[in-house]
Design an enzyme around this catalytic site. Structure first.
Site, PDB file in Angstrom:
ATOM      1  N   PHE A  78      72.394  94.733   1.679  1.00  0.00           N
ATOM      2  CA  PHE A  78      72.102  93.365   2.438  1.00  0.00           C
ATOM      3  C   PHE A  78      73.141  92.381   2.213  1.00  0.00           C
ATOM      4  O   PHE A  78      74.140  92.823   1.365  1.00  0.00           O
ATOM      5  CB  PHE A  78      70.691  92.712   1.918  1.00  0.00           C
ATOM      6  CG  PHE A  78      69.706  93.759   1.811  1.00  0.00           C
ATOM      7  CD1 PHE A  78      68.721  94.070   2.792  1.00  0.00           C
ATOM      8  CD2 PHE A  78      69.471  94.807   0.620  1.00  0.00           C
ATOM      9  CE1 PHE A  78      67.669  95.003   2.903  1.00  0.00           C
ATOM     10  CE2 PHE A  78      68.360  95.671   0.856  1.00  0.00           C
ATOM     11  CZ  PHE A  78      67.493  95.766   1.852  1.00  0.00           C
ATOM     12  N   SER A 118      64.402  99.910   4.978  1.00  0.00           N
ATOM     13  CA  SER A 118      64.421  99.077   3.925  1.00  0.00           C
ATOM     14  C   SER A 118      64.347  97.695   4.241  1.00  0.00           C
ATOM     15  O   SER A 118      65.308  97.200   5.394  1.00  0.00           O
ATOM     16  CB  SER A 118      65.681  99.336   3.211  1.00  0.00           C
ATOM     17  OG  SER A 118      65.825 100.658   2.650  1.00  0.00           O
ATOM     18  N   CYS A 145      64.737  95.300  -2.527  1.00  0.00           N
ATOM     19  CA  CYS A 145      64.695  96.356  -1.445  1.00  0.00           C
ATOM     20  C   CYS A 145      63.439  97.047  -1.566  1.00  0.00           C
ATOM     21  O   CYS A 145      63.225  98.009  -2.603  1.00  0.00           O
ATOM     22  CB  CYS A 145      65.853  97.089  -1.600  1.00  0.00           C
ATOM     23  SG  CYS A 145      66.231  98.614  -0.510  1.00  0.00           S
ATOM     24  N   THR A 192      60.470  99.808   0.838  1.00  0.00           N
ATOM     25  CA  THR A 192      60.528 100.875   1.879  1.00  0.00           C
ATOM     26  C   THR A 192      59.368 100.424   2.799  1.00  0.00           C
ATOM     27  O   THR A 192      58.115 100.249   2.206  1.00  0.00           O
ATOM     28  CB  THR A 192      60.338 102.237   1.205  1.00  0.00           C
ATOM     29  OG1 THR A 192      61.811 102.496   0.465  1.00  0.00           O
ATOM     30  CG2 THR A 192      60.314 103.049   2.499  1.00  0.00           C
ATOM     31  N   ALA A 247      56.540  99.696  -6.921  1.00  0.00           N
ATOM     32  CA  ALA A 247      56.504 100.693  -8.204  1.00  0.00           C
ATOM     33  C   ALA A 247      56.231 100.042  -9.352  1.00  0.00           C
ATOM     34  O   ALA A 247      56.577  98.949  -9.507  1.00  0.00           O
ATOM     35  CB  ALA A 247      57.666 101.536  -8.438  1.00  0.00           C
ATOM     36  N   HIS A 292      68.439  95.200  -5.704  1.00  0.00           N
ATOM     37  CA  HIS A 292      68.047  95.834  -7.180  1.00  0.00           C
ATOM     38  C   HIS A 292      68.102  94.637  -8.016  1.00  0.00           C
ATOM     39  O   HIS A 292      69.226  94.366  -8.433  1.00  0.00           O
ATOM     40  CB  HIS A 292      69.072  96.717  -7.529  1.00  0.00           C
ATOM     41  CG  HIS A 292      69.030  98.377  -6.341  1.00  0.00           C
ATOM     42  ND1 HIS A 292      70.360  99.224  -6.788  1.00  0.00           N
ATOM     43  CD2 HIS A 292      68.423  98.576  -5.589  1.00  0.00           C
ATOM     44  CE1 HIS A 292      69.963  99.848  -5.634  1.00  0.00           C
ATOM     45  NE2 HIS A 292      69.124  99.713  -4.973  1.00  0.00           N
ATOM     46  N   THR A 341      76.277  80.314  -4.192  1.00  0.00           N
ATOM     47  CA  THR A 341      77.420  80.258  -5.316  1.00  0.00           C
ATOM     48  C   THR A 341      77.206  79.413  -6.506  1.00  0.00           C
ATOM     49  O   THR A 341      76.379  78.624  -6.397  1.00  0.00           O
ATOM     50  CB  THR A 341      78.569  79.188  -4.427  1.00  0.00           C
ATOM     51  OG1 THR A 341      78.895  79.748  -2.960  1.00  0.00           O
ATOM     52  CG2 THR A 341      79.764  79.184  -5.318  1.00  0.00           C
TER      53      THR A 341
END
Length: 241
Positions: free
Chosen positions: A2, A47, A54, A56, A70, A108, A159
């Site tokens: 991404f 995704s 991220c 599914t 999960a 992640h 930033t």
């Protein structure tokens, strides 16, 4: 992969902690509604970044999509704290034909940080976040955060403006336009935010640690030997060794 440029804010419409449907898989699922702007080209298995994580797509309609969460996702992110009606930042996986305007965001999440202050500065907002103390299993994210470096907060590429290792804090600034496009502008002191640090820093750290360590046969690495010889040479010239 991404970019951290949020495309749309969706609304959590359903949370099912034990979804026994085929698309739920017998686990925790969440449905995000008011999402039609990003679902025109959606497919099962795509995704989508939800607050920087991220996930599914397991089911979708023209206005909503379902994802599974999960145990690792629930322990590492703030997604388990969401409620029906919560606003979430959404971004589809980046396509090869678009300009890459943010930075490399994997989706992640590394950890969750807490908003410690929110200060209006003209038409912008200064947000400061406090990071949790690091552990052996989960080192502090602060080691990878530098002033003017990249960071992803709830999936948004921003930033870094300030960093204080002693206080375990770092800050960012939201311009007026950004405040209306993402959920961070609505965050209050005490709220949690998903953080993903720049992955390049983690790769550099691992490479340097490996280079400075010993080889599998017990002997020193080339870089470690070079550093040791350089230090010995400097000390010898100074008459210390």
């Amino acid at each position: 992969m991404f970019t951290g440029l949020i495309e749309h804010m969706g609304v959590v419409s359903v949370i099912d902690e034990l979804d026994t449907t085929e698309s739920g898989g017998g686990g925790w699922s969440m449905t995000i509604g008011d999402s039609s702007p990003i679902l025109g080209d959606c497919h099962i298995g795509d995704s989508i970044s939800v607050n920087g994580c991220c996930l599914t797509v397991t089911e979708f309609t023209k206005d909503a999509f379902k994802v599974g969460l999960a145990p690792e996702t629930l322990s590492r992110t703030n997604l388990g704290q969401l409620k029906v009606g919560s606003l979430v930042n959404l971004e589809r996986a980046v396509a090869g034909h678009v300009r890459f305007g943010g930075h490399f965001v994997q989706g992640h999440v590394d950890d969750v940080v807490t908003v410690s202050s929110k200060i209006q500065d003209g038409n912008s907002i200064r947000l400061t976040f406090k990071a949790p103390e690091g552990t052996t299993e989960r080192p502090s994210v602060l080691r990878y955060i530098i002033p003017k470096g990249f960071i992803a907060l709830d999936g948004t590429s921003l930033t870094v403006t300030t960093v204080s290792d002693n206080e375990r804090t770092f800050g960012v600034m939201l311009i007026a336009h950004t405040q209306t496009k993402i959920n961070l502008g609505n965050k209050l002191v005490g709220d949690t935010v998903n953080v993903e640090v720049d992955m390049v820093g983690k790769y550099v750290e691992k490479s340097v640690v490996a280079a400075m360590g010993d080889l599998e046969d017990g002997g020193p690495s080339n870089l470690k030997t070079f550093v040791e010889r350089t230090v010995e040479d400097i000390l010898r010239r100074k008459g210390v060794a």
